[in-house]
Design an enzyme around this catalytic site. Sequence first.
Site, mmCIF file in Angstrom:
data_model
loop_
_atom_site.group_PDB
_atom_site.id
_atom_site.type_symbol
_atom_site.label_atom_id
_atom_site.label_comp_id
_atom_site.label_asym_id
_atom_site.label_seq_id
_atom_site.Cartn_x
_atom_site.Cartn_y
_atom_site.Cartn_z
ATOM 1 C CB CYS A 102 27.272 -31.648 27.351
ATOM 2 S SG CYS A 102 28.349 -31.329 28.758
ATOM 3 C CG HIS A 144 23.228 -29.884 31.286
ATOM 4 N ND1 HIS A 144 23.142 -30.854 30.321
ATOM 5 C CD2 HIS A 144 24.503 -29.403 31.211
ATOM 6 C CE1 HIS A 144 24.313 -30.945 29.697
ATOM 7 N NE2 HIS A 144 25.147 -30.078 30.217
ATOM 8 C CD GLU A 145 25.892 -26.097 32.766
ATOM 9 O OE1 GLU A 145 27.007 -26.427 33.214
ATOM 10 O OE2 GLU A 145 25.609 -26.165 31.562
ATOM 11 C CG HIS A 148 28.688 -30.587 34.294
ATOM 12 N ND1 HIS A 148 29.371 -31.504 33.528
ATOM 13 C CD2 HIS A 148 27.873 -29.918 33.440
ATOM 14 C CE1 HIS A 148 28.994 -31.392 32.267
ATOM 15 N NE2 HIS A 148 28.076 -30.446 32.188
#
Length: 187
Positions: A102, A144-145, A148
């Site tokens: 990351c 994953h994104e 955030h």
Amino acid sequence: MAIKPILRMGHPVLSRVADPVPDPTAPEIAALVADLKDSLAAVGGTGLAAPQIGVPLRVVIFAAPAHRLTGRPDDPEQPLTAIVNPVIEPLGDAKTLGWEGCLSIPGMRGEVPRHDRIRYHGYALDGSRIDRTVGGFHARIVQHEFDHLDGLLYPARMVDMSRFGFTEEMVAAGAVAPFPQPVKAVS
């Protein structure tokens, strides 16, 4: 537009839930996406979320480049894409383990379980709806994104912290390859 510094783990913006965007077609959202693209291009990587550059809005950019794909039919290549107010729906309980890094945790890598197949949807900058069903690396980068946007960094998803460390040390010890390794099923 502008290259923005990428916030690192510990910054409070990275641990809060991002706010929804009222109008995906607003000029300030297009400017934000331009900043995300410039910032990502400056450091490399496959995705970036608005909170990573200090903007707590539900906007991400990501790509699924051919060299990272698994070869599965549901793991299509995806050029750099912006998505506003995204939502994920896991398709089934199956998960795979895969190594992730990351930009907000530079120099480190961890093995993270992710849903094997997902449906995601949201909006493009022109207001059109994006709706896709994917698996493999494409599904991993999206999850994953999108994490955030909910104030989560990948270590919060890890199940075995012995599989987390500095990439340079793990490569030197032969624990991981210099580049991301293939994923393996965990359920």
